[in-house]
Write a protein that holds these residues in place. Structure first.
Motif, PDB file in Angstrom:
ATOM      1  N   PHE A 239       4.343  -3.319  -3.617  1.00 43.06           N
ATOM      2  CA  PHE A 239       5.642  -2.741  -3.274  1.00 43.06           C
ATOM      3  C   PHE A 239       6.610  -2.781  -4.457  1.00 43.06           C
ATOM      4  O   PHE A 239       7.295  -1.800  -4.757  1.00 43.06           O
ATOM      5  CB  PHE A 239       6.247  -3.489  -2.088  1.00 43.06           C
ATOM      6  N   ASP A 260       3.507   1.578   1.652  1.00 39.47           N
ATOM      7  CA  ASP A 260       4.467   0.473   1.720  1.00 39.47           C
ATOM      8  C   ASP A 260       5.896   0.934   1.447  1.00 39.47           C
ATOM      9  O   ASP A 260       6.836   0.560   2.164  1.00 39.47           O
ATOM     10  CB  ASP A 260       4.078  -0.623   0.726  1.00 39.47           C
ATOM     11  N   THR A 261       6.076   1.744   0.417  1.00 40.39           N
ATOM     12  CA  THR A 261       7.431   2.193   0.085  1.00 40.39           C
ATOM     13  C   THR A 261       7.955   3.181   1.115  1.00 40.39           C
ATOM     14  O   THR A 261       9.139   3.171   1.458  1.00 40.39           O
ATOM     15  CB  THR A 261       7.467   2.843  -1.314  1.00 40.39           C
TER      16      THR A 261
END
Length: 308
Positions: A239, A260-261
């Motif tokens: 991340f 994730d982002t």
């Protein structure tokens, strides 16, 4: 199975060794197994009034957030592609550096190189992001004021040019992770019996032949095990690397946005931890499946090299 009395006797005999395992076992239980009870959050609509236990069940509605998004294929492509490239590049560089350091006869010098290579691993991604920014700043950055200017090119606005970032992120990932990876292979090489090399020297083998016929085949089991374990993280991304280093620049989303982002940005607006848990569960299940698949493939090729 041995009778209970015999097992207790064996446990008592090695009681001090068993006690040494307790701290590590406690860490594994607290960090890896107890959080697994939170899996059911992925199937609930969590609200802070009712709490986790009394919040209503919503079935698989939280998973629709990922699979009905128009960006799912883009973020899945980015996540998997980067993970595979990072794994390959870091593996090759880690093994090459480990072999090179092993060939240094001055042990003090070898330890010094090893220490400098490990240091980036302990830097926070926030610190790394500002180091990268020092290189890429459009006005005062090192690259624009030295290399780009020396080549006679105009300034490059790095944080609005997506084409450069697959290479930048790969370089940053390698710079940060190769050193710690090399340590594992250095330890594996240290366990090779010196008699193999002595026999090779007597037979007239060059350094390159020793590396390709002794060093690499001997550490192959370690390489295979680490590769199998790393396959479990293919659907996960660092991340900090993908969020902090590109400075969360909007024009770079097509090449820096990963699962994730994307989930983080979406949840910052929606504030729904059920969706976050659903995304994490999907990543974990797919990663686990990849580990099993990779291990099965290795078992078919060479049974002795498989992890289990």
């Amino acid at each position: 199975m041995a009778p209970l009395h015999a097992r207790w006797k064996l446990f008592w005999k090695y009681r001090y060794l068993t006690l040494m395992i307790v701290p590590s076992l406690a860490v594994i239980v607290l960090n890896n197994y107890l959080p697994m009870f939170g899996v059911f959050i992925a199937f609930k609509n969590i609200n802070y009034i009712d709490g986790i236990w009394k919040s209503p069940w919503v079935g698989i509605d939280n998973f629709e957030f990922l699979f009905t998004s128009g960006s799912i294929w883009r973020i899945a492509r980015n996540t998997v592609s980067y993970s595979l490239v990072f794994m390959l590049v870091n593996l090759l560089l880690s093994v090459a550096i480990a072999v090179a350091i092993n060939e240094i006869r001055n042990r003090w010098l070898a330890k010094t190189y090893q220490t400098f290579l490990i240091m980036p691993y302990f830097l926070s991604m926030v610190v790394v992001s500002y180091l990268v920014y020092g290189f890429l700043n459009p006005e005062k950055g090192f690259l624009n004021h030295t290399i780009v200017e020396w080549l006679g090119k105009s300034q490059v606005f790095w944080y609005s040019e997506p084409a450069y970032w697959p290479y930048i992120l790969t370089i940053v990932s390698a710079w940060k992770g190769v050193g710690i990876g090399a340590v594992i292979y250095i330890a594996a090489i240290a366990g090779i019996d010196p008699e193999y090399y002595e026999a090779a020297v007597i037979d007239g083998a060059s350094k390159w032949r020793q590396i390709f016929h002794i060093t690499l085949p001997t550490i192959r089991p370690v390489i295979v095990i680490i590769t199998i374990l790393n396959m479990g993280h293919v659907f996960n991304s660092d991340f900090g690397l993908f969020y902090q280093v590109p400075m969360n620049a909007g024009p770079l989303y097509p090449v820096t946005d990963t699962v994730d982002t994307y989930v983080y940005r979406a949840l910052k607006e929606l504030n729904d931890i059920g969706m976050s848990s659903a995304a994490a569960l999907v990543q974990s299940v797919l990663g686990f499946a990849l580990v099993l698949l990779t291990n099965a493939s290795v078992r078919k090729i060479d049974k002795d090299q498989a992890l289990f």
